[in-house]
Design an enzyme around this catalytic site. Sequence first.
Site, PDB file in Angstrom:
ATOM      1  N   ARG A 145      -6.694  -8.868  19.711  1.00  0.00           N
ATOM      2  CA  ARG A 145      -6.737  -7.476  19.383  1.00  0.00           C
ATOM      3  C   ARG A 145      -8.166  -7.258  20.146  1.00  0.00           C
ATOM      4  O   ARG A 145      -8.594  -7.566  21.183  1.00  0.00           O
ATOM      5  CB  ARG A 145      -6.653  -7.274  18.005  1.00  0.00           C
ATOM      6  CG  ARG A 145      -6.516  -5.739  17.507  1.00  0.00           C
ATOM      7  CD  ARG A 145      -6.290  -5.678  16.117  1.00  0.00           C
ATOM      8  NE  ARG A 145      -7.653  -5.761  15.322  1.00  0.00           N
ATOM      9  CZ  ARG A 145      -7.450  -5.666  13.964  1.00  0.00           C
ATOM     10  NH1 ARG A 145      -6.609  -5.355  13.217  1.00  0.00           N
ATOM     11  NH2 ARG A 145      -8.976  -5.783  13.388  1.00  0.00           N
ATOM     12  N   HIS A 177     -11.854 -12.535  14.148  1.00  0.00           N
ATOM     13  CA  HIS A 177     -11.093 -12.105  13.250  1.00  0.00           C
ATOM     14  C   HIS A 177      -9.894 -12.779  13.183  1.00  0.00           C
ATOM     15  O   HIS A 177      -9.332 -13.036  14.183  1.00  0.00           O
ATOM     16  CB  HIS A 177     -10.950 -10.635  13.314  1.00  0.00           C
ATOM     17  CG  HIS A 177     -10.093  -9.786  12.194  1.00  0.00           C
ATOM     18  ND1 HIS A 177     -10.451 -10.073  10.816  1.00  0.00           N
ATOM     19  CD2 HIS A 177      -9.410  -8.791  12.126  1.00  0.00           C
ATOM     20  CE1 HIS A 177      -9.708  -9.311  10.106  1.00  0.00           C
ATOM     21  NE2 HIS A 177      -8.949  -8.495  11.006  1.00  0.00           N
ATOM     22  N   ARG A 233     -16.195 -11.117   5.228  1.00  0.00           N
ATOM     23  CA  ARG A 233     -15.964  -9.430   5.400  1.00  0.00           C
ATOM     24  C   ARG A 233     -14.625  -9.436   4.327  1.00  0.00           C
ATOM     25  O   ARG A 233     -13.739  -9.435   4.751  1.00  0.00           O
ATOM     26  CB  ARG A 233     -15.688  -9.114   6.768  1.00  0.00           C
ATOM     27  CG  ARG A 233     -16.637  -9.297   7.837  1.00  0.00           C
ATOM     28  CD  ARG A 233     -16.256  -8.888   9.195  1.00  0.00           C
ATOM     29  NE  ARG A 233     -14.954  -9.365   9.681  1.00  0.00           N
ATOM     30  CZ  ARG A 233     -14.739 -10.429  10.276  1.00  0.00           C
ATOM     31  NH1 ARG A 233     -15.606 -11.187  10.658  1.00  0.00           N
ATOM     32  NH2 ARG A 233     -13.320 -10.752  10.666  1.00  0.00           N
ATOM     33  N   TYR A 277      17.037  15.777  -1.867  1.00  0.00           N
ATOM     34  CA  TYR A 277      17.285  16.226  -0.516  1.00  0.00           C
ATOM     35  C   TYR A 277      18.497  14.837  -0.243  1.00  0.00           C
ATOM     36  O   TYR A 277      18.198  13.809  -0.234  1.00  0.00           O
ATOM     37  CB  TYR A 277      16.275  15.948   0.698  1.00  0.00           C
ATOM     38  CG  TYR A 277      15.424  17.309   0.447  1.00  0.00           C
ATOM     39  CD1 TYR A 277      15.742  18.571   0.462  1.00  0.00           C
ATOM     40  CD2 TYR A 277      14.087  17.004   0.585  1.00  0.00           C
ATOM     41  CE1 TYR A 277      15.039  19.719   0.285  1.00  0.00           C
ATOM     42  CE2 TYR A 277      13.145  18.218   0.430  1.00  0.00           C
ATOM     43  CZ  TYR A 277      13.689  19.407   0.402  1.00  0.00           C
ATOM     44  OH  TYR A 277      12.867  20.482   0.401  1.00  0.00           O
ATOM     45  N   CYS A 324       9.951  14.015  -1.642  1.00  0.00           N
ATOM     46  CA  CYS A 324       9.797  15.114  -1.094  1.00  0.00           C
ATOM     47  C   CYS A 324       8.285  15.152  -0.574  1.00  0.00           C
ATOM     48  O   CYS A 324       7.449  14.491  -0.918  1.00  0.00           O
ATOM     49  CB  CYS A 324      10.401  16.420  -1.514  1.00  0.00           C
ATOM     50  SG  CYS A 324      11.917  16.269  -2.371  1.00  0.00           S
ATOM     51  N   MET A 325       8.030  16.258   0.333  1.00  0.00           N
ATOM     52  CA  MET A 325       6.507  16.357   0.668  1.00  0.00           C
ATOM     53  C   MET A 325       5.726  16.848  -0.494  1.00  0.00           C
ATOM     54  O   MET A 325       4.563  16.075  -0.593  1.00  0.00           O
ATOM     55  CB  MET A 325       6.576  17.754   1.514  1.00  0.00           C
ATOM     56  CG  MET A 325       5.205  17.803   2.331  1.00  0.00           C
ATOM     57  SD  MET A 325       5.031  19.467   3.102  1.00  0.00           S
ATOM     58  CE  MET A 325       6.099  18.908   4.699  1.00  0.00           C
ATOM     59  N   ASP A 326       6.336  17.557  -1.349  1.00  0.00           N
ATOM     60  CA  ASP A 326       5.114  17.946  -2.590  1.00  0.00           C
ATOM     61  C   ASP A 326       5.625  17.302  -3.974  1.00  0.00           C
ATOM     62  O   ASP A 326       4.679  17.429  -4.939  1.00  0.00           O
ATOM     63  CB  ASP A 326       5.254  19.400  -2.794  1.00  0.00           C
ATOM     64  CG  ASP A 326       5.424  20.116  -1.535  1.00  0.00           C
ATOM     65  OD1 ASP A 326       4.324  19.864  -0.822  1.00  0.00           O
ATOM     66  OD2 ASP A 326       6.142  21.003  -1.364  1.00  0.00           O
TER      67      ASP A 326
HETATM   68  C1  LIG Z   1     -10.375  -4.438   7.997  1.00  0.00           C
HETATM   69  C2  LIG Z   1     -11.055  -5.638   8.466  1.00  0.00           C
HETATM   70  C3  LIG Z   1     -11.577  -6.504   7.583  1.00  0.00           C
HETATM   71  C4  LIG Z   1     -11.361  -6.361   6.089  1.00  0.00           C
HETATM   72  O1  LIG Z   1     -10.083  -7.296   5.807  1.00  0.00           O
HETATM   73  P1  LIG Z   1      -9.511  -7.445   4.336  1.00  0.00           P
HETATM   74  O2  LIG Z   1      -8.225  -8.048   4.793  1.00  0.00           O
HETATM   75  O3  LIG Z   1      -9.377  -6.061   3.873  1.00  0.00           O
HETATM   76  O4  LIG Z   1     -10.564  -8.261   3.510  1.00  0.00           O
HETATM   77  C5  LIG Z   1     -12.408  -7.393   8.002  1.00  0.00           C
HETATM   78  N1  LIG Z   1     -12.665  -7.637   9.184  1.00  0.00           N
HETATM   79  C6  LIG Z   1     -12.011  -7.002  10.106  1.00  0.00           C
HETATM   80  C7  LIG Z   1     -12.518  -6.865  11.838  1.00  0.00           C
HETATM   81  C8  LIG Z   1     -11.280  -5.747   9.800  1.00  0.00           C
HETATM   82  O5  LIG Z   1     -10.864  -4.882  10.666  1.00  0.00           O
END
Ligand SMILES: *Cc1c(COP(=O)(O)O)cnc(C)c1O
Length: 403
Positions: A145, A177, A233, A277, A324-326
């Site tokens: 990514r 990541h 993170r 619906y 539904c939407m609402d």
């Molecule tokens: C969203 C994100 C996180 C957080 O991930 P969690 O699984 O919610 O802890 C960490 N690093 C990056 C790059 C993200 O995009």
Amino acid sequence: MTLARAEIVVDLAAIRHNVRTLQQTTGVEVIVVVKADGYGHGMAQVAGAARAAGATWLAVATPDEALALRAVGDTGRLLCWLTVPGEPYADAIAAGIDLTAYSVAELDEIAAAAESVEHPVGNPVGHPDGHLARVQLKVDTGLSRGGAPREAWAELFARARAGEEAGHWLITGVWSHLACSDEPEHPANDHQEQAFRDALSLADEAGLRPGLRHLANSAAAILRPSARFDAVRCGIASYGLDPAPGHTPDLGLVPAMTVRARLALVKTLAAGDSVSYGHTWTAQAPTTVGLVPAGYGEGVPRHASGVASVGVAGIQRPIRGRVCMDQFLVDLGPEDDSTPHAGDEVLLLGPGRHGEPTAQDWAEACDTISYEIVTRIGGRMTRTHVDSDTEKTHDTASQDESR
Ligand SMILES: *Cc1c(COP(=O)(O)O)cnc(C)c1O
């Protein structure tokens, strides 16, 4: 106490509790991820709670999100990682925000912006020398990514080091990541961690001394001690939701979000009456249904039609027919003395303490993840922040102006 038609209530004490729990569990810096409006919980309020719990670092995806946090007075360390060419980098640099670079082209843009920022004004956390940007480098270790692919690492690190020597920036971190951290046995985890270690060695050889080396999101932070490095993170776990259902040990995390509504109408159906619906559900026997005034306009997934449940008077009751939407309909069972009335409370989701389904229950019913459920909830609902530690009640809590 008057209930809103449909509302989100976020308990900031739960956020603080979860952040502290993650700090204690991991033993490293917890970078609390508050992107996408704090996963639907309110970015500014979650940021405040995370800081109160001792979070030195917060992270968001875009520079805009980071600048929005500065605008509400956040002065701590702040990382962002998703930019497009032409991004107004100078604003982020002046605000002392840590930018993430994936490529040499991005570094070139940041260098030009750094030169334009002579003496950052109102810069609470930037480098005292003025125009120094704070930059972290992201390496792609296998998610494919964002981040620099392996063949570009050497050039990225060399350019990053040259820019440091030229006084453009400080390289404050190197990170990556994981793709499969919610599947702890997946071989990609070992491969990515090894690749990350390779990248760190190469960065070191290039003369970089990044203070913050980080790889793990919530699932890896909890399940993979070797991936903790200097920081983790944590997004989803900070909100009290399970990052790896079926694998995560019980840490006592508390879901911070409750979504509730008031029944707009209760009516009786005869056997053979069909609902909503497309008439996808037909009562086999007489029953009562309640009309819940929230729909996909509020982020209630249409995929929940006929498969998810909501809590009414402590009991989980099935959604009938299409969302539904609402609005949507909930089956309250055959009419008797305990049949709920219009105006009564419906708990769409919450921590699960009052018989209501959790965001994870919704995710399983809708074949998605809890992240998507809480992040998309909103629309016309009001959102209120409460603090169960100080027993601040719903009525006195301030309404979130941003919604
Ligand atoms: C969203 C994100 C996180 C957080 O991930 P969690 O699984 O919610 O802890 C960490 N690093 C990056 C790059 C993200 O995009």
